[in-house]
Design an enzyme around this catalytic site. Structure first.
Site, PDB file in Angstrom:
ATOM      1  CD  GLU A  35      -2.835  -1.175   2.397  1.00 33.91           C
ATOM      2  OE1 GLU A  35      -2.766  -0.273   3.263  1.00 33.91           O
ATOM      3  OE2 GLU A  35      -3.639  -2.126   2.475  1.00 33.91           O
ATOM      4  CB  CYS A  36       4.324   1.716  -0.492  1.00 33.08           C
ATOM      5  SG  CYS A  36       5.683   2.892  -0.577  1.00 33.08           S
ATOM      6  N   GLY A  37       3.265   4.262  -2.104  1.00 28.08           N
ATOM      7  CA  GLY A  37       3.343   4.975  -3.369  1.00 28.08           C
ATOM      8  C   GLY A  37       4.340   4.355  -4.335  1.00 28.08           C
TER       9      GLY A  37
END
Length: 165
Positions: A35-37
């Site tokens: 769920e990271c950029g």
């Protein structure tokens, strides 16, 4: 621990990943999160794996090490992580079980990487990349700002891949 080959990690799908099985091969270790950029880097890592990895017996190994250490961006269990990586990005390279990669509680592999690379090499976010040479030592590390297709990373992978033991 004196080289990468001295470590074993729990595998995402259960069992164990014995890093000694990759003796003589270059290895790119990446701390990952779903769920990271930077999560889209899974796509580039999978492409590297297809192009430089599993197709040759001494090609590049990519090892993903999911971690929830930064921004709580890997909250899932092993099943959820596996499903996300395979469904969204077609990940087929090896993945370790979710692990702690920072601080005193970091798994031994990441403690060793920090010792090999020095203070600045310690991961401060998701998708740090650690390139290990054919002798099992840290060759170079890259921050998340260096995507898998960056020329400087590709050049270093080519350099390590061209080395013979």
């Amino acid at each position: 621990m004196t080289s990468l080959y001295d470590f074993k990690l729990p595998a995402l799908e259960g069992g164990e990943i014995d890093l000694s099985q990759w003796r003589g091969r270059p290895v790119l270790i990446v701390n990952t999160a779903s769920e990271c950029g930077f999560t889209k880097q899974y796509e580039g890592l999978q492409q590297l794996w297809r192009e430089m990895g599993h197709s040759t017996p001494d090609g590049l190994i990519i090892l993903g090490v999911p971690s929830n250490d930064f921004g709580q961006q890997e909250p899932g269990d092993s099943g959820q992580i596996k499903q996300f990586c395979q469904r969204r990005y077609g990940v087929s390279f090896p993945l370790a079980a979710r692990s702690i990669v920072k601080g005193h509680a970091a798994i031994p592999l990441f403690q060793w990487l920090a010792k090999e690379g020095g203070f600045l090499s310690r991961p401060r976010w998701n998708f740090y990349k650690y390139l290990i040479n054919r002798e099992g030592h840290l060759q170079r590390w890259f921050t998340p700002l260096t995507p898998p297709h960056a020329p400087r990373l590709l050049e270093e992978i080519q350099r390590v891949s061209a080395q013979r033991r």
